[in-house]
Enzyme design. Sequence first.
Site, mmCIF file in Angstrom:
data_model
loop_
_atom_site.group_PDB
_atom_site.id
_atom_site.type_symbol
_atom_site.label_atom_id
_atom_site.label_comp_id
_atom_site.label_asym_id
_atom_site.label_seq_id
_atom_site.Cartn_x
_atom_site.Cartn_y
_atom_site.Cartn_z
ATOM 1 N N HIS A 1 0.934 -1.252 0.169
ATOM 2 C CA HIS A 1 0.013 0.041 -0.241
ATOM 3 C C HIS A 1 0.920 0.924 -0.078
ATOM 4 O O HIS A 1 1.928 0.881 0.587
ATOM 5 C CB HIS A 1 -0.909 -0.049 1.295
ATOM 6 N N TYR B 1 -9.801 5.728 6.542
ATOM 7 C CA TYR B 1 -9.765 5.706 7.866
ATOM 8 C C TYR B 1 -11.279 6.753 7.879
ATOM 9 O O TYR B 1 -10.394 7.339 7.293
ATOM 10 C CB TYR B 1 -8.498 6.282 8.585
ATOM 11 N N PRO C 1 -4.426 0.739 18.472
ATOM 12 C CA PRO C 1 -4.245 -0.372 16.986
ATOM 13 C C PRO C 1 -4.600 0.739 16.120
ATOM 14 O O PRO C 1 -4.169 0.648 14.845
ATOM 15 C CB PRO C 1 -5.563 -1.376 16.750
ATOM 16 N N LYS D 1 0.928 0.450 14.864
ATOM 17 C CA LYS D 1 2.199 -0.489 15.496
ATOM 18 C C LYS D 1 2.584 -0.870 16.338
ATOM 19 O O LYS D 1 3.618 -1.261 16.412
ATOM 20 C CB LYS D 1 2.389 1.396 16.178
ATOM 21 N N TYR E 1 3.592 6.457 10.431
ATOM 22 C CA TYR E 1 2.875 5.903 9.778
ATOM 23 C C TYR E 1 3.928 4.496 9.190
ATOM 24 O O TYR E 1 3.460 2.714 9.622
ATOM 25 C CB TYR E 1 1.435 5.516 8.806
#
Length: 377
Positions: A72, A192, A279, A283, A371
Amino acid sequence: MSLLVGIVGAGPAGLLLARLLHRAGIDSVVFESRDREYVERRQRAGILEQATVDTLRAAGAADRLEREGIPHDGIDLVFDGAAHRVDFLGTTGARVWIYAQTEVVKDLIALRVADDLPLLFDTPVLALTDLDGRPTVHHAGGQVVCDYVVGADGFHGVTRGLVPGVVHERTFPYSWLGILADAPPVHHELVYAHSRRGFALASMRSPTVSRLYLQVPNGTEPWPDDEIWTELDHRLGDHHPQRGPITAKSVLPMRASVAETLRHGTLFLAGDAAHIVPPTGAKGLNLAAADVTLLAAAFDHLHRTGSPDLLDAYEHTALREIWRAEHFSHFMTTTLHLAPGQSEFDTQLQLAHLRHIVSSRAAATSLAENYTGTART
């Protein structure tokens, strides 16, 4: 200098450490209280940072990941009813991979078994003694004298309580209702969603299996299937999920913790034994991999030079990375979720921050660096 490292816990942290030590010519014994089937089926995280993938490649443990992992290059942030892409590869040169923790664990177990190295399933550790000398791992079948022990047996494991010191903790006022569904993913990358009905996340396990989450109040029992799909439709904006059979449901409380002390004599903590992250920032597994990468390098340095300098620096170095990851996970969690009774003022602050991320290359780059894990490298 010869070494024997006892590793308590055959999750991804313990198994990856054992693999890295083996590649460095260092002996280890892995103790696991559960059986192999349970360990290989234990559902956990599914997003791997660039650094984690690089470590698996260097360890010779990425063959199946290369074939089956889904790269991704960014994520979609949904807010104000619209989707906005954050480009990871274009801003940082790094990406993440979808590859379930269960698959990482299966790969590492298969390698250790193929190498005929000690991996003791169904072997709970009953006690650890002589932690200021040569530590002894006591289990039902006997005992093993080691040079060092690494506790990678999770938040509820035996090793965490043997390291004195404060544990900093935070509990969030909401949980995640998560499902696995035999349905194609909502989108080719993760979504998200900030919504006035609560947070939602659309992820995947494969091109035919979706992993989806909804923010729910603490103490919630799993909802009926139709209610889950309807609520996902409401929260995900234009990313409407394709419905399919739901094969698993669970409710995950949101919490964070960091042990202030990661070492007691010859015992070191790593992974969930040392820290828990919510979550939202993906991480958990990656932070565990970062811990054991540091420890493997430190044991290798000791093995080659006789110097314990890197082992002595482990706690300080690891805690810097841990708090960086905790900060990012906290930011993602508190920016995307609605707290119970949240004021309109606080909601508008969240939206202002999200608008800034998608309108500023610098802000988008900061999110991408955190991220993908490049902020810690």
